[in-house]
Design a protein around this motif. Structure first.
Motif, PDB file in Angstrom:
ATOM      1  N   ALA A   1      14.822  32.699 -33.632  1.00  0.00           N
ATOM      2  CA  ALA A   1      13.140  32.623 -33.615  1.00  0.00           C
ATOM      3  C   ALA A   1      13.111  34.038 -33.885  1.00  0.00           C
ATOM      4  CB  ALA A   1      12.739  31.990 -32.395  1.00  0.00           C
ATOM      5  N   ALA A   2      13.537  34.861 -33.213  1.00  0.00           N
ATOM      6  CA  ALA A   2      13.155  36.543 -33.211  1.00  0.00           C
ATOM      7  C   ALA A   2      13.674  37.220 -34.511  1.00  0.00           C
ATOM      8  CB  ALA A   2      13.777  37.314 -32.222  1.00  0.00           C
ATOM      9  N   TRP A   3      14.515  36.722 -35.208  1.00  0.00           N
ATOM     10  CA  TRP A   3      14.871  37.481 -36.503  1.00  0.00           C
ATOM     11  C   TRP A   3      13.921  36.661 -37.512  1.00  0.00           C
ATOM     12  CZ3 TRP A   3      16.949  40.841 -38.704  1.00  0.00           C
ATOM     13  CH2 TRP A   3      17.300  41.058 -40.012  1.00  0.00           C
ATOM     14  N   LEU A   4      13.682  35.427 -37.362  1.00  0.00           N
ATOM     15  CA  LEU A   4      12.410  34.693 -38.425  1.00  0.00           C
ATOM     16  C   LEU A   4      11.401  35.567 -38.295  1.00  0.00           C
ATOM     17  CD1 LEU A   4      13.632  31.140 -38.120  1.00  0.00           C
ATOM     18  CD2 LEU A   4      13.803  32.619 -40.224  1.00  0.00           C
ATOM     19  N   ILE A   5      10.565  35.544 -36.961  1.00  0.00           N
ATOM     20  CA  ILE A   5       9.592  36.368 -36.685  1.00  0.00           C
ATOM     21  C   ILE A   5       9.630  37.646 -37.297  1.00  0.00           C
ATOM     22  CG2 ILE A   5       7.643  37.045 -35.102  1.00  0.00           C
ATOM     23  CD1 ILE A   5       7.590  34.154 -35.366  1.00  0.00           C
ATOM     24  N   HIS A   6      10.678  38.317 -37.131  1.00  0.00           N
ATOM     25  CA  HIS A   6      10.737  39.851 -37.611  1.00  0.00           C
ATOM     26  C   HIS A   6      10.474  39.786 -39.100  1.00  0.00           C
ATOM     27  CE1 HIS A   6      12.301  43.769 -37.650  1.00  0.00           C
ATOM     28  NE2 HIS A   6      13.162  43.373 -38.642  1.00  0.00           N
ATOM     29  N   ARG A   7      11.369  38.896 -39.758  1.00  0.00           N
ATOM     30  CA  ARG A   7      11.252  39.090 -41.163  1.00  0.00           C
ATOM     31  C   ARG A   7       9.959  38.497 -41.834  1.00  0.00           C
ATOM     32  NH1 ARG A   7      14.963  40.957 -44.552  1.00  0.00           N
ATOM     33  NH2 ARG A   7      14.763  39.155 -45.847  1.00  0.00           N
ATOM     34  N   LEU A   8       9.192  37.448 -41.010  1.00  0.00           N
ATOM     35  CA  LEU A   8       7.909  37.253 -41.689  1.00  0.00           C
ATOM     36  C   LEU A   8       6.848  38.483 -41.516  1.00  0.00           C
ATOM     37  CD1 LEU A   8       7.255  33.675 -40.126  1.00  0.00           C
ATOM     38  CD2 LEU A   8       7.322  34.497 -42.442  1.00  0.00           C
TER      39      LEU A   8
ATOM     40  N   GLU B   1      18.309  37.569 -16.675  1.00  0.00           N
ATOM     41  CA  GLU B   1      16.929  37.664 -16.440  1.00  0.00           C
ATOM     42  C   GLU B   1      16.864  39.316 -15.927  1.00  0.00           C
ATOM     43  OE1 GLU B   1      13.357  35.817 -13.835  1.00  0.00           O
ATOM     44  OE2 GLU B   1      15.144  35.098 -13.582  1.00  0.00           O
ATOM     45  N   HIS B   2      18.126  39.380 -15.059  1.00  0.00           N
ATOM     46  CA  HIS B   2      18.116  40.672 -14.444  1.00  0.00           C
ATOM     47  C   HIS B   2      18.083  41.927 -15.652  1.00  0.00           C
ATOM     48  CE1 HIS B   2      19.204  44.058 -11.836  1.00  0.00           C
ATOM     49  NE2 HIS B   2      20.271  44.372 -12.588  1.00  0.00           N
ATOM     50  N   GLU B   3      19.125  41.836 -16.686  1.00  0.00           N
ATOM     51  CA  GLU B   3      19.202  42.567 -17.668  1.00  0.00           C
ATOM     52  C   GLU B   3      17.820  42.954 -18.420  1.00  0.00           C
ATOM     53  OE1 GLU B   3      23.518  42.148 -19.069  1.00  0.00           O
ATOM     54  OE2 GLU B   3      22.467  40.463 -19.282  1.00  0.00           O
ATOM     55  N   ILE B   4      17.020  41.928 -18.488  1.00  0.00           N
ATOM     56  CA  ILE B   4      15.885  42.519 -19.094  1.00  0.00           C
ATOM     57  C   ILE B   4      14.508  42.485 -18.322  1.00  0.00           C
ATOM     58  CG2 ILE B   4      16.365  40.844 -21.223  1.00  0.00           C
ATOM     59  CD1 ILE B   4      14.500  38.658 -20.170  1.00  0.00           C
ATOM     60  N   SER B   5      14.731  42.629 -17.074  1.00  0.00           N
ATOM     61  CA  SER B   5      13.504  42.887 -16.022  1.00  0.00           C
ATOM     62  C   SER B   5      12.779  44.015 -16.311  1.00  0.00           C
ATOM     63  CB  SER B   5      13.975  42.373 -14.624  1.00  0.00           C
ATOM     64  OG  SER B   5      15.064  43.445 -14.366  1.00  0.00           O
ATOM     65  N   ALA B   6      13.684  45.396 -16.722  1.00  0.00           N
ATOM     66  CA  ALA B   6      13.014  46.363 -16.821  1.00  0.00           C
ATOM     67  C   ALA B   6      12.403  46.678 -17.950  1.00  0.00           C
ATOM     68  CB  ALA B   6      14.141  47.572 -16.499  1.00  0.00           C
ATOM     69  N   VAL B   7      12.477  45.801 -18.963  1.00  0.00           N
ATOM     70  CA  VAL B   7      12.187  45.793 -20.446  1.00  0.00           C
ATOM     71  C   VAL B   7      10.591  45.710 -20.157  1.00  0.00           C
ATOM     72  CG1 VAL B   7      11.669  44.770 -22.521  1.00  0.00           C
ATOM     73  CG2 VAL B   7      13.732  44.720 -21.461  1.00  0.00           C
TER      74      VAL B   7
ATOM     75  N   GLY C   1      15.188  43.416 -31.818  1.00  0.00           N
ATOM     76  CA  GLY C   1      15.786  43.170 -30.646  1.00  0.00           C
ATOM     77  C   GLY C   1      14.891  43.199 -29.390  1.00  0.00           C
ATOM     78  N   GLU C   2      13.470  43.786 -29.713  1.00  0.00           N
ATOM     79  CA  GLU C   2      12.587  43.917 -28.619  1.00  0.00           C
ATOM     80  C   GLU C   2      11.668  42.655 -28.724  1.00  0.00           C
ATOM     81  OE1 GLU C   2      10.146  47.956 -28.434  1.00  0.00           O
ATOM     82  OE2 GLU C   2      10.582  47.425 -30.667  1.00  0.00           O
ATOM     83  N   LEU C   3      11.809  41.918 -29.846  1.00  0.00           N
ATOM     84  CA  LEU C   3      11.192  40.511 -30.048  1.00  0.00           C
ATOM     85  C   LEU C   3      11.998  39.505 -29.288  1.00  0.00           C
ATOM     86  CD1 LEU C   3       9.885  39.634 -33.452  1.00  0.00           C
ATOM     87  CD2 LEU C   3       9.097  38.558 -31.291  1.00  0.00           C
ATOM     88  N   GLU C   4      13.231  39.545 -29.228  1.00  0.00           N
ATOM     89  CA  GLU C   4      14.383  38.891 -28.652  1.00  0.00           C
ATOM     90  C   GLU C   4      13.951  38.855 -27.246  1.00  0.00           C
ATOM     91  OE1 GLU C   4      18.895  37.714 -28.881  1.00  0.00           O
ATOM     92  OE2 GLU C   4      18.316  39.745 -28.868  1.00  0.00           O
ATOM     93  N   ARG C   5      14.028  40.194 -26.835  1.00  0.00           N
ATOM     94  CA  ARG C   5      13.854  40.474 -25.210  1.00  0.00           C
ATOM     95  C   ARG C   5      12.626  39.703 -24.700  1.00  0.00           C
ATOM     96  NH1 ARG C   5      16.874  44.994 -26.974  1.00  0.00           N
ATOM     97  NH2 ARG C   5      15.036  46.270 -27.216  1.00  0.00           N
ATOM     98  N   ALA C   6      11.368  39.985 -25.629  1.00  0.00           N
ATOM     99  CA  ALA C   6      10.165  39.512 -25.162  1.00  0.00           C
ATOM    100  C   ALA C   6      10.409  38.067 -25.151  1.00  0.00           C
ATOM    101  CB  ALA C   6       9.057  39.795 -26.152  1.00  0.00           C
ATOM    102  N   LEU C   7      10.752  37.151 -25.997  1.00  0.00           N
ATOM    103  CA  LEU C   7      10.938  35.851 -26.032  1.00  0.00           C
ATOM    104  C   LEU C   7      11.839  35.405 -24.780  1.00  0.00           C
ATOM    105  CD1 LEU C   7      11.455  34.950 -29.695  1.00  0.00           C
ATOM    106  CD2 LEU C   7       9.252  34.936 -28.492  1.00  0.00           C
ATOM    107  N   LEU C   8      12.644  35.895 -24.665  1.00  0.00           N
ATOM    108  CA  LEU C   8      13.601  35.739 -23.369  1.00  0.00           C
ATOM    109  C   LEU C   8      12.929  35.852 -22.055  1.00  0.00           C
ATOM    110  CD1 LEU C   8      17.146  37.129 -24.351  1.00  0.00           C
ATOM    111  CD2 LEU C   8      16.675  34.732 -23.748  1.00  0.00           C
TER     112      LEU C   8
END
Length: 670
Positions: free
Chosen positions: A152-159, A407-413, A241-248
């Motif tokens: 999903a992140a990749w498709l949005i990024h490409r769009l 969840e812990h790994e992306i908590s600081a994002v 990558g930022e998009l993926e972390r936001a979606l997660l």
């Protein structure tokens, strides 16, 4: 990375100072329109009175008399009014004043199946096979998977990348005529939304670039709605990558809500309801709180929609098979199309916003597709945009972090999302349940499938010196006649992109020449040489009609404009004739998308209860090395006269018979 070119080199360039202009869509000549209309009635008159020559002549004479009287009288008045409207219109008489209202916004039927289009993407080759078969793991017990989020992140990024390139004129520049048409059309996909209104809907206006709401994607997970900011303040896209972390982060938020035994009120199902009912509920929602008005604004301003479905729908029972059906099998593709079209049949209409022009839908096993509201643009335009997103598989180097962060790994994002939780009351809760039942009835009645015909394709048809598009239209005519033993008015869409703000025109594929060929194919006493000659004539006639329609010389848009110019008390027999209505009752409604191998299937609903909606693609599958003609077909289970399965078989049989006919004629000629 090397990217396969799917855009013609003439459409990829730097900005050129000189900009061509597209001509205005013309108001067709009244006399020519009437003559073409009379010719289009011939197969209907022949069908009803062909064996009674006296009656036949009377029927033709009556229609000709009405046409002549119309041209000399009220028709000339209406024509002048239409020309005056055109002179007062900034772009053209049709697009500025008539088309959106009459073709879309005044319709009160639900958008789901009836109006929205749907599109199934090819699977991403970087996704492991076990994930496609349903063994993709689970992110925090939500049903969503890490590969689903990444795709999903990749498709949005490409769009977003395509959107940015379009704005910078790096693709489809305005130095080309196609670029002018496409850039104008594509601009209507993003940051807009259909808005329900009593008797006639409207469309939102794009927000100014300074508004944060215009930098967001509207995200759905478990029926909860979120706004995810995907553009920086300078309007550049954030990284994949930022998009993926936001979606997660959103998925983990959903997990916490599920753990707390919260359940979303499925507001989105209201958008799939009858339009006046949705209007009432929409107004009630806005009246409940100022916050609801803010949410509505974000929905309208958001770039596109994104649905993360927490399941992968399968036709067989149980609903979630393990493993899932093998990818690209008939059962698997049909299940995917059904979910894109209307969501899971157990909870239809959910996790979507049917008023958005473009929504990406990614299921738990990563298979993806798109669905969209039809009024801003025709499906060809978003299909070109999506082609750019799909053509290049996930690039691992674009994702700096490993798959499936905790969840812990992306908590600081930094948080780039917010919840969009509507304030609701008992009325809205009740309306959602009742709307879902109405949507369920629509979905249960939709007989939707895809046909991959691979015996031959475009190259073979061209070698027979025949037009591929016209060839397919003849096959549909033959298939219809063999299953229904009659003829019907047939709508084929053609683009008027040669003109400023051009949309579409109708090609009336049923002609007297078409009818003569179909009847010859059913007459065993007719020789192959005669049949082939009749086929050539029918195809030539169809190609001429297509060319005229593309150049703004069709029948149906002109008649629509003339009828809209009538004032109270004005009437004419021409428009009240039963044959006039019959010639515009499209029981075969057909269209096509751009050639390419990015789609597994497409679809749109039949406009008539006893008809078919058919989308067709003629293409070469580069990865498989063979040609295929794809048909997306929809009909209604409740109609005893239609069956998508039987019509698929009839189309295949018709195409094979036509191939045999061409071969017989070729051998006879030698």
């Amino acid at each position: 990375m090397v990217e396969r070119k799917h855009l013609s080199a003439s459409f990829v360039s730097t900005i050129v100072p000189t900009t061509p202009r597209l001509p205005r869509l013309p108001v067709p000549d009244l006399h020519q329109t009437l003559q073409r209309y009379l010719a289009s009635l011939e197969p209907f008159v022949l069908e009803g009175y062909g064996r009674d020559s006296a009656q036949l002549q009377t029927m033709f004479a009556t229609r000709k008399q009405w046409a002549d009287d119309f041209e000399r009288g009220v028709g000339s008045v209406l024509q002048e009014r239409l020309r005056a409207l055109d002179r007062a219109s900034p772009n053209n008489w049709l697009d500025d004043n008539i088309w959106l209202k009459k073709a879309y916004h005044e319709w009160r039927a639900p958008l789901v199946v009836n109006s929205n289009w749907w599109l199934s993407f090819k699977n991403d080759q970087t996704v492991p096979q076990e994930v496609l078969l349903g063994h993709g793991g689970d992110v925090a017990k939500t049903g969503c998977t890490a590969w689903q989020v990444r795709r999903a992140a990749w498709l949005i990024h490409r769009l977003l990348e395509f959107k940015q390139k379009l704005q910078k004129q790096l693709v489809y520049p305005e130095s080309t005529k196609t670029g002018i048409w496409f850039r104008h059309s594509a601009s209507k996909i993003f940051n807009v939304c259909r808005i329900p209104q009593a008797t006639c809907d409207t469309a939102s206006s794009p927000p100014p670039p300074s508004l944060q709401s215009g930098r967001t994607v509207l995200l759905f997970v478990h029926d909860w709605m979120y706004a995810v900011e995907v553009l920086n303040e300078d309007l550049t896209p954030i990284s994949a990558g930022e998009l993926e972390r936001a979606l997660l982060q959103v998925v983990f938020d959903v997990s916490r809500r599920l753990d707390a035994e919260e359940r979303a009120v499925p507001i989105s199902v209201l958008t799939a309801d009858e339009r006046d009912r949705w209007t009432e509920n929409y107004q009630h929602l806005l009246s409940l709180s100022p916050y609801n008005r803010e949410i509505a604004t974000i929905v309208h301003h958001s770039i596109i929609g994104l649905s993360l479905d927490h399941y992968t729908y399968a036709l067989s029972s149980p609903p979630q098979q393990n493993p899932l059906p093998t990818p690209d099998t008939q059962e698997e593709m049909d299940a995917h199309l059904h979910n894109i079209r209307s969501s899971h049949p157990a909870h239809p209409g959910r996790n979507r916003w049917f008023d958005k022009p473009l929504t990406l839908i990614v299921e738990a096993n990563s298979r993806a597709g798109a669905m969209g509201e039809h009024s801003p643009v025709d499906a060809l335009v978003p299909s070109i945009v999506c082609d750019y997103a799909v053509v290049h598989d996930i690039e691992p180097d674009e994702f700096s972090a490993p798959l499936g962060l905790s969840e812990h790994e992306i908590s600081a994002v930094p948080r780039r999302w917010r919840r969009l939780d509507w304030d609701v009351d008992e009325r809205i809760r009740r309306e959602c349940l009742e709307a879902e039942e109405r949507v369920r009835n629509i979905v249960k009645d939709s007989d939707n499938s895809v046909l991959w015909f691979d015996a031959f394709g475009t190259d073979w048809i061209k070698r027979a010196s025949l037009s591929p598009d016209s060839f397919i239209q003849m096959a549909l005519q033959l298939a219809w006649y063999r299953t229904r033993h009659c003829f019907t008015a047939t709508y084929e869409t053609t683009l008027t992109r040669l003109f400023q703000n051009g949309r579409t025109e109708t090609v009336r594929s049923l002609t007297a020449d078409t009818r003569a060929w179909v009847l010859a194919m059913q007459d065993p006493s007719t020789s192959p040489q005669t049949r082939f000659a009749l086929l050539q004539t029918a195809i030539k006639t169809h190609a001429n009609l297509t060319g005229a329609a593309m150049r703004g010389r069709g029948i149906d848009r002109h008649f629509l404009g003339l009828r809209c110019m009538m004032q109270p008390g004005e009437r004419h027999e021409l428009f009240e004739d039963a044959l006039f209505t019959q010639s515009q009752t499209w029981k075969l409604s057909t269209s096509g998308l751009s050639a390419g191998d990015q789609w597994r299937g497409t679809g749109f609903g039949s406009p008539e209860h006893d008809g078919y909606g058919i989308n067709c693609e003629l293409l070469y599958l580069y990865t498989a090395g063979f040609e295929v003609i794809k048909f997306g077909i929809e009909s209604k289970y409740s109609c005893p006269d239609t069956s998508t399965r039987i019509f698929k078989e009839s189309i295949s049989s018709a195409l094979l018979d036509m191939q045999t006919l061409c071969s017989q004629a070729s051998h006879a000629h030698l």
